[in-house]
Scaffold this motif. Structure first.
Motif: not given
Length: 252
Positions: A109-110, A116-118, A123-124
């Motif tokens: 959710g964050a 970019v964070s998504r 990928m992680a």
């Protein structure tokens, strides 16, 4: 909600009730088919071993598995009552389900708000999913020891991966609740096989080391019952709190 002329507002509840009845009948039929398959496989397995086509030492047989279960039920396992071992595994899985769902949902959710964070989280998750499922149980066992923490941590990590992916995809937690429970149960049992004093995973691990094939299969039978019971309970939760949809019965 508005309805066309001549259509009562009772039509929708009636349709939902009919859909629920179809689902219950289909579920009962599935249970019957599953039980018939289990009985058929057990009979075939017993006959194959009886004819000497499989070595009972390595493959056991249904009658020996049943005797092992009865012995554990009456006399207990080397680590205590059989129900207590199942309870330990269920408790670890339940904690893993709750903690992993909360942590993964919060993380997803964050990150979902920024592109970019998504992308970084996606990928992680792709990079970590396989290593986590294979090796993290051993790492937690070494780092956290024999206690409850290592098993709960492994189960939570497996569930968190799925919960974070659900958050990125915009799926509701209830949509994958039963799959999350399965992953939590896998994490608990795998963690127990690495390092633990109690639980179904310990029974499996010790049976393997003592070449007790009946013990391995007996523990797996108990684990299967636990999985089915948990899945059935979560199915009730989904039907109670999930969105109600009208499902048309499939045609033969």
């Amino acid at each position: 909600m508005s309805y066309p002329d001549g259509v009562s507002d009772r039509a929708e509840p009636a349709t939902l009730a009919g859909s629920d009845l179809v689902k219950e009948r289909r579920r009962a039929m599935a249970v019957g088919v599953l039980l018939a398959l289990v009985v058929a496989v057990a009979i075939l397995w017993e006959l194959v071993v009886w004819h000497g086509w499989l070595d009972a030492f390595f493959w056991s047989k249904p009658s020996a598995i049943l005797f092992q279960l009865l012995d554990w039920w009456r006399s207990g396992t080397p680590h205590g009552p059989l129900l207590a071992q199942a309870g330990v595994t269920c408790g670890e899985a339940a904690l893993g389900l709750a903690i992993g769902s909360a942590a993964g949902g919060a993380l997803g959710g964050a990150c979902v708000r920024r592109a970019v964070s998504r992308d970084v989280l996606r990928m992680a998750l792709t990079a970590l999913t396989l290593p986590l499922r294979i090796a993290l149980g051993a790492a937690f066992a070494l780092g956290l020891g024999l206690g409850l923490g290592s098993k709960v941590a492994f189960a939570s990590a497996l569930v968190a991966l799925l919960a974070a992916g659900d958050a990125l995809a915009g799926r509701q937690p209830l949509a994958t609740l039963r799959l999350r429970f399965s992953l939590a149960l896998v994490g608990a049992v795998v963690g127990e096989t690495f390092m633990a004093r109690h639980g179904l995973g310990v029974l499996i691990d010790e049976s393997v080391h003592h070449f007790n094939a009946s013990g391995v299969y007996a523990a797996l039978v108990v684990l299967g019952v636990v999985a089915l019971a948990g899945d059935g309970l979560l199915a009730l939760v989904e039907r109670r709190y999930g969105p109600r949809t009208c499902e048309q019965a499939p045609r033969d």
